[in-house]
Design a protein around this motif. Structure first.
Motif, PDB file in Angstrom:
ATOM      1  N   GLN A   5      51.621 -42.931 -12.459  1.00 51.02           N
ATOM      2  CA  GLN A   5      50.805 -43.262 -11.493  1.00 51.02           C
ATOM      3  C   GLN A   5      51.799 -43.252 -10.168  1.00 51.02           C
ATOM      4  O   GLN A   5      51.000 -43.044  -9.107  1.00 51.02           O
ATOM      5  CB  GLN A   5      50.074 -44.628 -11.764  1.00 51.02           C
ATOM      6  CG  GLN A   5      49.102 -44.509 -12.871  1.00 51.02           C
ATOM      7  CD  GLN A   5      48.333 -45.652 -13.159  1.00 51.02           C
ATOM      8  OE1 GLN A   5      49.162 -46.615 -13.215  1.00 51.02           O
ATOM      9  NE2 GLN A   5      47.256 -45.750 -13.750  1.00 51.02           N
ATOM     10  N   ASP A   6      52.747 -43.878 -10.202  1.00 44.24           N
ATOM     11  CA  ASP A   6      53.638 -43.950  -8.947  1.00 44.24           C
ATOM     12  C   ASP A   6      54.005 -42.397  -8.471  1.00 44.24           C
ATOM     13  O   ASP A   6      53.876 -42.163  -7.312  1.00 44.24           O
ATOM     14  CB  ASP A   6      54.931 -44.784  -8.895  1.00 44.24           C
ATOM     15  CG  ASP A   6      55.875 -44.177  -9.885  1.00 44.24           C
ATOM     16  OD1 ASP A   6      55.545 -43.332 -11.286  1.00 44.24           O
ATOM     17  OD2 ASP A   6      57.057 -44.109  -9.785  1.00 44.24           O
ATOM     18  N   GLY A   7      54.151 -41.594  -9.294  1.00 42.69           N
ATOM     19  CA  GLY A   7      54.159 -40.268  -8.954  1.00 42.69           C
ATOM     20  C   GLY A   7      53.067 -39.423  -8.429  1.00 42.69           C
ATOM     21  O   GLY A   7      53.206 -38.667  -7.412  1.00 42.69           O
ATOM     22  N   ALA A   8      51.837 -39.678  -9.139  1.00 42.09           N
ATOM     23  CA  ALA A   8      50.601 -39.280  -8.520  1.00 42.09           C
ATOM     24  C   ALA A   8      50.303 -39.824  -7.291  1.00 42.09           C
ATOM     25  O   ALA A   8      49.976 -38.999  -6.231  1.00 42.09           O
ATOM     26  CB  ALA A   8      49.460 -39.461  -9.459  1.00 42.09           C
ATOM     27  N   LEU A   9      50.773 -41.049  -6.662  1.00 44.36           N
ATOM     28  CA  LEU A   9      50.670 -41.438  -5.517  1.00 44.36           C
ATOM     29  C   LEU A   9      51.604 -40.831  -4.446  1.00 44.36           C
ATOM     30  O   LEU A   9      50.998 -40.534  -3.375  1.00 44.36           O
ATOM     31  CB  LEU A   9      50.885 -43.153  -5.713  1.00 44.36           C
ATOM     32  CG  LEU A   9      51.057 -43.774  -4.496  1.00 44.36           C
ATOM     33  CD1 LEU A   9      49.640 -43.754  -3.549  1.00 44.36           C
ATOM     34  CD2 LEU A   9      51.700 -45.286  -4.423  1.00 44.36           C
ATOM     35  N   ALA A  10      52.808 -40.674  -4.674  1.00 46.68           N
ATOM     36  CA  ALA A  10      53.758 -39.999  -3.860  1.00 46.68           C
ATOM     37  C   ALA A  10      53.449 -38.686  -3.673  1.00 46.68           C
ATOM     38  O   ALA A  10      53.454 -38.173  -2.617  1.00 46.68           O
ATOM     39  CB  ALA A  10      55.022 -40.180  -4.634  1.00 46.68           C
ATOM     40  N   ALA A  14      52.204 -36.862   0.015  1.00 43.40           N
ATOM     41  CA  ALA A  14      53.296 -36.070   0.378  1.00 43.40           C
ATOM     42  C   ALA A  14      52.336 -34.559   0.671  1.00 43.40           C
ATOM     43  O   ALA A  14      52.601 -33.653   1.174  1.00 43.40           O
ATOM     44  CB  ALA A  14      54.230 -35.508  -0.614  1.00 43.40           C
ATOM     45  N   GLY A  15      50.901 -34.807   0.363  1.00 44.88           N
ATOM     46  CA  GLY A  15      49.787 -33.722   0.686  1.00 44.88           C
ATOM     47  C   GLY A  15      49.540 -33.100  -0.365  1.00 44.88           C
ATOM     48  O   GLY A  15      48.729 -31.819  -0.396  1.00 44.88           O
ATOM     49  N   ALA A  16      50.004 -33.315  -1.648  1.00 42.11           N
ATOM     50  CA  ALA A  16      49.769 -32.505  -2.837  1.00 42.11           C
ATOM     51  C   ALA A  16      48.117 -32.518  -3.065  1.00 42.11           C
ATOM     52  O   ALA A  16      47.656 -33.550  -3.042  1.00 42.11           O
ATOM     53  CB  ALA A  16      50.516 -32.907  -4.132  1.00 42.11           C
TER      54      ALA A  16
END
Length: 398
Positions: A5-10, A14-16
């Motif tokens: 979830q921290d990666g999905a947030l980051a 970043a605009g993904a």
């Protein structure tokens, strides 16, 4: 394993886009459609208070029993049946809407009371205020003996299947859990009490989840959470028929967890699920993967060829990994891992593709002993198996 979830947030920050986030954590999968209801056990107990903030009713094979808005029912096991009655004496009695009639018994009592009659000015109803002058009148007192009857309500016993529904799209409260739910709650007698299962449409279920309760998340990140959670829930229904409401499955709170940003994310992805081959993908996820997703074998200890190639070990965007440190005495490690001798060192013997420890070797005067990384993690209560070990000398260990 799977989406962090921290990666999905980051990635969202970043605009993904949604497809890019899903592609990072579940590569090789496709998007499909699925809908339906989920069943979530939410409580089990006896003498359980069920609140009706919006009104509702109990429905059984033989009829129904309605409660007004703001009232509370008390549910208890009665043999192989379930008894429903008003929770307190001050609760207005339920209104029956079918052939079931809530029986009423009366208890007689004899009391001695003193009555007081005061002759004073009469004020119109609702116009008397604390500031109005009180004009003394003529008061007379007399003592008399009266007999009164106090009604009691044993409620209604339902011997067959029983459900609780709210009015409209309202809520049903389980007072002991301090939670309210939409949909239907099914009641089943069990040893010592009653089991409560919330059956609700998966889209409503997603709005009531407690996995991400942060409206500041980017839309794409919330959408990725909704799609993964919808997939996980529908796959659980297909395989087991029920889904727990804790982090062992997915955190589900009910209507009190709803907020506008997640409602929008659920609506924007309505019915979207992650598929692989001809079925639903295993869309597992966690809060934080330390910047590197784990393989299925690392995370679950499953050996042999994997039929889940999309659950890969891979680095992901993680500006602030959750770095942690734990200091333990070797004697304490030996005790928790049941090493019989004096432990002198502990080393990581093998690591998986993400760098996580998969085999730990204990060294001491009784020789070497080997444990899996997951067993080591569980015995010591660590945050993960993504760690390095260092042996040091210290005069005091916390």
């Amino acid at each position: 394993v799977g989406m962090a979830q921290d990666g999905a947030l980051a990635m969202g920050q970043a605009g993904a886009t949604l497809p890019q986030i899903i592609g990072q954590f579940y590569p090789g999968t496709s998007m499909g459609k699925a809908t339906g209801s989920v069943r979530v056990p939410v409580y089990a107990g006896n003498n359980v208070e069920v609140a009706f903030p919006d009104g509702g009713e109990f429905r059984g094979d033989s009829g129904s029993l309605a409660f007004a808005s703001g009232t509370t029912a008390l549910v208890s096991r009665d043999g192989q049946a379930i008894r429903v009655r008003p929770a307190t004496a001050t609760t207005p009695p339920p209104t029956t809407t079918s052939t079931i009639a809530a029986p009423t018994t009366t208890t007689a009592s004899t009391t001695s009371s003193t009555s007081t009659t005061t002759t004073a000015p009469i004020f119109p109803v609702g116009e008397r205020r604390q500031a109005d002058p009180i004009i003394p009148g003529t008061t007379t007192s007399s003592t008399s003996t009266t007999t009164t009857t106090a009604p009691t309500n044993p409620g209604v016993v339902f011997s067959g299947p029983l459900t609780v529904v709210s009015n409209g799209n309202g809520r049903i409260g389980i007072v002991a859990r301090n939670r309210r739910y939409r949909g239907v709650i099914e009641l089943t007698p069990l040893a010592g009490g009653v089991r409560f299962v919330n059956q609700v449409n998966v889209e409503t279920y997603l709005r009531g989840m407690g996995e991400v309760r942060n409206p500041s998340w980017p839309a794409a990140s919330l959408q990725a959470q909704a799609v993964a959670a919808r997939t996980y829930a529908m796959r659980a229904m297909a395989s087991g028929g029920e889904l727990c409401d804790t982090q062992r499955c997915q955190v589900y709170i009910g209507s009190d967890a709803e907020y506008a940003a997640m409602d929008k994310a659920v609506s924007a992805t309505a019915g979207q699920v992650i598929t692989y081959g001809k079925g639903l993908a295993s869309a597992v996820y966690s809060a934080n993967g330390g910047g590197h997703s784990a393989s299925r074998e690392e995370g679950f200890g499953l050996a042999g060829p994997s039929s889940y190639p999309y659950l890969r070990a891979a680095a992901y965007l993680c500006p602030k990994p959750d770095v942690w440190t734990v200091t333990l005495a070797l004697a304490g490690v030996a005790k928790r891992l049941k090493y019989a001798g004096t432990l002198t060192n502990v080393v990581v013997a093998e690591r998986g593709p993400s760098g996580r420890a998969t085999r730990i070797v204990l060294q001491g005067d009784k020789g070497e002993a080997s444990v899996t990384g997951l067993a080591f993690d569980a015995a010591l209560g660590l945050k993960s198996t993504l760690f390095h070990l260092t042996a040091t000398m210290a005069s005091e260990v916390a």
